[in-house]
Write a protein that holds these residues in place. Sequence first.
Motif, PDB file in Angstrom:
ATOM      1  N   GLY A   1     -13.860  13.153   6.771  1.00 52.04           N
ATOM      2  CA  GLY A   1     -15.059  13.919   6.476  1.00 52.04           C
ATOM      3  C   GLY A   1     -14.942  14.808   5.256  1.00 52.04           C
ATOM      4  O   GLY A   1     -15.880  15.529   4.918  1.00 52.04           O
ATOM      5  N   THR A   2     -13.806  14.789   4.547  1.00 49.41           N
ATOM      6  CA  THR A   2     -13.578  15.693   3.420  1.00 49.41           C
ATOM      7  C   THR A   2     -14.310  15.214   2.166  1.00 49.41           C
ATOM      8  O   THR A   2     -14.612  14.029   2.006  1.00 49.41           O
TER       9      THR A   2
ATOM     10  N   VAL B   1       0.852  -1.193   0.000  1.00 50.77           N
ATOM     11  CA  VAL B   1       0.000   0.000   0.000  1.00 50.77           C
ATOM     12  C   VAL B   1       0.884   1.238   0.000  1.00 50.77           C
ATOM     13  O   VAL B   1       1.828   1.344   0.791  1.00 50.77           O
ATOM     14  N   THR B   2       0.577   2.175  -0.886  1.00 50.93           N
ATOM     15  CA  THR B   2       1.281   3.453  -0.928  1.00 50.93           C
ATOM     16  C   THR B   2       0.277   4.561  -0.649  1.00 50.93           C
ATOM     17  O   THR B   2      -0.747   4.670  -1.332  1.00 50.93           O
ATOM     18  N   ALA B   3       0.570   5.353   0.368  1.00 51.42           N
ATOM     19  CA  ALA B   3      -0.342   6.424   0.765  1.00 51.42           C
ATOM     20  C   ALA B   3      -0.088   7.678  -0.064  1.00 51.42           C
ATOM     21  O   ALA B   3       1.058   8.070  -0.278  1.00 51.42           O
ATOM     22  N   VAL B   4      -1.164   8.293  -0.525  1.00 58.84           N
ATOM     23  CA  VAL B   4      -1.108   9.611  -1.148  1.00 58.84           C
ATOM     24  C   VAL B   4      -1.788  10.567  -0.173  1.00 58.84           C
ATOM     25  O   VAL B   4      -3.001  10.560  -0.018  1.00 58.84           O
ATOM     26  N   GLU B   5      -0.973  11.349   0.533  1.00 62.15           N
ATOM     27  CA  GLU B   5      -1.482  12.160   1.633  1.00 62.15           C
ATOM     28  C   GLU B   5      -2.392  13.287   1.126  1.00 62.15           C
ATOM     29  O   GLU B   5      -2.070  13.989   0.172  1.00 62.15           O
ATOM     30  N   GLU B   6      -3.535  13.440   1.797  1.00 64.45           N
ATOM     31  CA  GLU B   6      -4.384  14.601   1.549  1.00 64.45           C
ATOM     32  C   GLU B   6      -3.722  15.851   2.123  1.00 64.45           C
ATOM     33  O   GLU B   6      -3.121  15.804   3.199  1.00 64.45           O
ATOM     34  N   ARG B   7      -3.853  16.952   1.412  1.00 67.47           N
ATOM     35  CA  ARG B   7      -3.409  18.226   1.957  1.00 67.47           C
ATOM     36  C   ARG B   7      -4.541  18.854   2.758  1.00 67.47           C
ATOM     37  O   ARG B   7      -5.675  18.386   2.718  1.00 67.47           O
ATOM     38  N   GLU B   8      -4.212  19.922   3.490  1.00 68.96           N
ATOM     39  CA  GLU B   8      -5.255  20.600   4.267  1.00 68.96           C
ATOM     40  C   GLU B   8      -6.351  21.150   3.371  1.00 68.96           C
ATOM     41  O   GLU B   8      -7.500  21.240   3.760  1.00 68.96           O
ATOM     42  N   ASP B   9      -5.988  21.528   2.141  1.00 75.26           N
ATOM     43  CA  ASP B   9      -6.980  22.082   1.224  1.00 75.26           C
ATOM     44  C   ASP B   9      -7.572  21.025   0.304  1.00 75.26           C
ATOM     45  O   ASP B   9      -8.255  21.352  -0.664  1.00 75.26           O
TER      46      ASP B   9
ATOM     47  N   PHE C   1     -12.703  11.795  31.832  1.00 72.24           N
ATOM     48  CA  PHE C   1     -13.610  12.820  31.322  1.00 72.24           C
ATOM     49  C   PHE C   1     -14.892  12.249  30.730  1.00 72.24           C
ATOM     50  O   PHE C   1     -15.807  12.996  30.403  1.00 72.24           O
ATOM     51  N   GLY C   2     -14.960  10.934  30.591  1.00 70.62           N
ATOM     52  CA  GLY C   2     -16.194  10.308  30.141  1.00 70.62           C
ATOM     53  C   GLY C   2     -16.554  10.586  28.700  1.00 70.62           C
ATOM     54  O   GLY C   2     -17.743  10.698  28.370  1.00 70.62           O
ATOM     55  N   VAL C   3     -15.558  10.684  27.825  1.00 70.68           N
ATOM     56  CA  VAL C   3     -15.833  10.901  26.409  1.00 70.68           C
ATOM     57  C   VAL C   3     -14.846  10.075  25.581  1.00 70.68           C
ATOM     58  O   VAL C   3     -13.656   9.992  25.900  1.00 70.68           O
ATOM     59  N   ILE C   4     -15.366   9.434  24.523  1.00 65.33           N
ATOM     60  CA  ILE C   4     -14.586   8.532  23.680  1.00 65.33           C
ATOM     61  C   ILE C   4     -14.567   9.070  22.254  1.00 65.33           C
ATOM     62  O   ILE C   4     -15.570   9.595  21.768  1.00 65.33           O
ATOM     63  N   TRP C   5     -13.423   8.942  21.600  1.00 63.94           N
ATOM     64  CA  TRP C   5     -13.241   9.356  20.212  1.00 63.94           C
ATOM     65  C   TRP C   5     -12.291   8.348  19.569  1.00 63.94           C
ATOM     66  O   TRP C   5     -11.872   7.396  20.218  1.00 63.94           O
ATOM     67  N   THR C   6     -11.958   8.561  18.318  1.00 59.74           N
ATOM     68  CA  THR C   6     -11.080   7.635  17.608  1.00 59.74           C
ATOM     69  C   THR C   6      -9.776   8.325  17.233  1.00 59.74           C
ATOM     70  O   THR C   6      -9.805   9.381  16.601  1.00 59.74           O
ATOM     71  N   PRO C   7      -8.616   7.767  17.620  1.00 55.53           N
ATOM     72  CA  PRO C   7      -7.338   8.352  17.199  1.00 55.53           C
ATOM     73  C   PRO C   7      -7.202   8.321  15.678  1.00 55.53           C
ATOM     74  O   PRO C   7      -7.412   7.288  15.047  1.00 55.53           O
ATOM     75  N   MET C   8      -6.827   9.433  15.098  1.00 50.85           N
ATOM     76  CA  MET C   8      -6.687   9.492  13.645  1.00 50.85           C
ATOM     77  C   MET C   8      -5.492   8.677  13.143  1.00 50.85           C
ATOM     78  O   MET C   8      -5.450   8.303  11.970  1.00 50.85           O
ATOM     79  N   ASN C   9      -4.516   8.396  14.024  1.00 50.02           N
ATOM     80  CA  ASN C   9      -3.367   7.638  13.518  1.00 50.02           C
ATOM     81  C   ASN C   9      -3.740   6.217  13.110  1.00 50.02           C
ATOM     82  O   ASN C   9      -2.981   5.551  12.422  1.00 50.02           O
ATOM     83  N   TYR C  10      -4.918   5.739  13.519  1.00 49.49           N
ATOM     84  CA  TYR C  10      -5.399   4.448  13.030  1.00 49.49           C
ATOM     85  C   TYR C  10      -5.504   4.433  11.506  1.00 49.49           C
ATOM     86  O   TYR C  10      -5.426   3.375  10.890  1.00 49.49           O
ATOM     87  N   PHE C  11      -5.726   5.601  10.908  1.00 48.77           N
ATOM     88  CA  PHE C  11      -6.148   5.678   9.510  1.00 48.77           C
ATOM     89  C   PHE C  11      -5.021   6.090   8.561  1.00 48.77           C
ATOM     90  O   PHE C  11      -5.285   6.356   7.395  1.00 48.77           O
ATOM     91  N   TYR C  12      -3.788   6.156   9.072  1.00 50.35           N
ATOM     92  CA  TYR C  12      -2.642   6.531   8.242  1.00 50.35           C
ATOM     93  C   TYR C  12      -1.779   5.301   8.021  1.00 50.35           C
ATOM     94  O   TYR C  12      -1.034   4.891   8.920  1.00 50.35           O
TER      95      TYR C  12
ATOM     96  N   LEU D   1      -0.802  12.624  -6.492  1.00 56.76           N
ATOM     97  CA  LEU D   1      -1.076  11.287  -7.018  1.00 56.76           C
ATOM     98  C   LEU D   1      -0.083  10.935  -8.121  1.00 56.76           C
ATOM     99  O   LEU D   1       0.496   9.840  -8.120  1.00 56.76           O
ATOM    100  N   GLU D   2       0.119  11.827  -9.041  1.00 55.31           N
ATOM    101  CA  GLU D   2       1.025  11.541 -10.153  1.00 55.31           C
ATOM    102  C   GLU D   2       2.450  11.344  -9.664  1.00 55.31           C
ATOM    103  O   GLU D   2       3.180  10.476 -10.160  1.00 55.31           O
ATOM    104  N   ALA D   3       2.860  12.142  -8.676  1.00 52.77           N
ATOM    105  CA  ALA D   3       4.205  11.964  -8.119  1.00 52.77           C
ATOM    106  C   ALA D   3       4.347  10.587  -7.473  1.00 52.77           C
ATOM    107  O   ALA D   3       5.383   9.923  -7.607  1.00 52.77           O
ATOM    108  N   ALA D   4       3.300  10.142  -6.781  1.00 55.90           N
ATOM    109  CA  ALA D   4       3.344   8.821  -6.150  1.00 55.90           C
ATOM    110  C   ALA D   4       3.419   7.719  -7.196  1.00 55.90           C
ATOM    111  O   ALA D   4       4.141   6.727  -7.021  1.00 55.90           O
ATOM    112  N   ILE D   5       2.683   7.866  -8.280  1.00 56.90           N
ATOM    113  CA  ILE D   5       2.727   6.869  -9.358  1.00 56.90           C
ATOM    114  C   ILE D   5       4.139   6.766  -9.933  1.00 56.90           C
ATOM    115  O   ILE D   5       4.677   5.661 -10.123  1.00 56.90           O
TER     116      ILE D   5
END
Length: 708
Positions: free
Chosen positions: A473-474, A430-438, A658-669, A445-449
């Motif tokens: 969510g993007t 698997v090769t990741a093509v990172e999303e930018r903030e924008d 604090f009684g609140v659960i979320w998901t670490p984003m590093n799971y998805f990289y 993508l082409e650079a990764a290819i």
Amino acid sequence: MGLDRAPEESPETERAAADNRAAFDRTGLRPGRSVRPGPPDTTVKILDRPWAAPIALGPAAGRTDRPALLRAADAAGLPVVHPLARHDLAHREPPAAGSAALLLPLGSRDGAGPPRPVPGFLPADWAEVERLCATSALPVLVAGIRTASDAARALEAGAGGLVTDSLAALPELAAAVDGHRPLLLGGGVRTGADVLVSLASGADAVLVRRPVLDALLADGETDGEAGVAEVLATLVRELEQAMAFTGTASVAEARPESLRIGHRPPPARPRPGPDAVYPLRKAELHPSLSDPVLDTMTFLNEVTHRFPDAISFAPGRPYDGFFDTEQIFTYLRGYLDHLRAEGATEQDIRTALYQYGPTAGQIREIVADSLRKDEDIDVPPESIVITVGAQEAMLLVVRALTAGPEDALLVASPCYVGITGVARLLGVPVTAVEEREDGFSCADLEAAILRERARGRRPRALYVIPDHSNPSGTTIDLPTRRALLEAAERHGILLIEDSPYRRVSPGTPLPTLKSLDRSRRVVHLGSFAKTVFPGARVGFAVADQQVVDEEGRTGLLAGELAKIKSMVTVNTSSLSQAVVAGALLAGDGRLSVLNAEPAAYYGDALRTTLRALDARLPEARRTALGVRWNEPTGGFFLTVQVPFRADNAALARSAQEFGVIWTPMNYFYPQGGGHQALRLSTSYLTTADIEEGTERLARFIEAQAPAS
């Protein structure tokens, strides 16, 4: 703060540590190359808990209930092992909070072999070991194991794990334990290279003692937390470097072949007797089973189970309030009426419901009609395969497209863990093509290819969720969608378009990549999990690409996917297909009509979350803290950037304190990243839950953020 006196070491233990140091100094590492891209993965799961590295803090680090030591270990994602001493039992004191296990030393041995007590420790014999293992709330690690017979006795006594102080004994003990319980080395470890040598020699992890004790002693003006934290960070960093040098991609892949000298292989297994039962070795199973990506959701589920009163922004699933049990029967009857109207006999209907049915699916015409009406995707029914959820569709497509070791899959990163899990199971790079903030960039993508081709690999496809993606969510804008299609055609790759959130989002969505596709470059994946109900487990793949064999005969990629499916699930549940078809027929093929009310609800939940976050962390305050979030217009998810490491340790603190659960984003990289971000899912919560949950989340962020 003064240092508490550490437990005394027996002369034998001190000699073993010295012997280990000499052996470590004699042992070198062989250079190698990993078959997988990205940094080495140091994470492990031991004693049913995930660790950031195969390193535990051992009892010679001073009192293991010292708050500074516990805080440093917790921040590093590493466990603390608490020594079980005489006074612990005499006064019936509970173990230190934060301990992962209890350490029960057998003591040293005299010439006759029975254990002699180590000063300060419980004088344990095997009967005592068995009693403590049966009554302890924490796993009991039995220390002082030096022979295969010791190991066998410890396993019989119910030990949660075994600790040896002899590096030389590791191969024999590893063969005796055979993966049935974790085996730790408990003496002489000073560097990350020592850790890798221990793993390659048969250990599952190590107990670090002296380096932590030295850090506490050196830090005379404070409580020692900073010094311990630095020691642990250095050890993990050195372990990563040693793994990279030897080409060891993950902890589970540490092998004796990485050692230059000082290793002897485990002895052959004894011939089994008539009643012998031997466990399977994890090392002999597929290496993907030791990959942390397969454990991420397990940890999240464990946290949710441990803290049932916490408000959870983790589950990305539909809201239960829209499910009506009786509706299932209405949909089923609607499909049966449709079959009768099409001229089916009662025998035909019985066969459609009770038999396996065609592998490619029996509701393809209905799905094709829905795609034409809702998505402007005009394809023949034979180009569709009905699957067991979109997850099976991913597996079928990736398996079909990757013919050899040079074939690679590109993914927009961060990405859904299901696609990276499929790739790991199939052994596809698997090769990741990172999303930018924008947003997503076709230039990236082409650079990764080009990079992949320069490395001798053949990129086959890019996996992407264009609309309200999971996890970030993007949404990809229309010009970029057109540019993606052009890039795919120019470079000869396919686009795997996943589309689970389009019809659970308010407003008119942008055109799908498939509806814009004029050269059959897009394989479109869909699911009825979010739009009808998850329990049906019905998805589909649109694969209208032509396939030509060596004789010049042509067919569709969908036909090839069906061949693979026949060897995986045979067919998708006929009853589930019938219910989904009935739902589509009830909406005249338009999910947009069927889901108008849920889409409005999910949109309101997302907007409520954004408003609540803004109220709890106003712009000036979040700017000062270094907090920001994106503002999706639909889907289930949004991303919050935070000024601290949002890992499993932070999640556990968030849930517990604090009684609140979320998901670490590093799971998805898939190749590392996202360490200071978290994912919030808004779909499963009521307005009251969102209001209270964001209040708790804001307090956690304020407490976790560096002082400002």
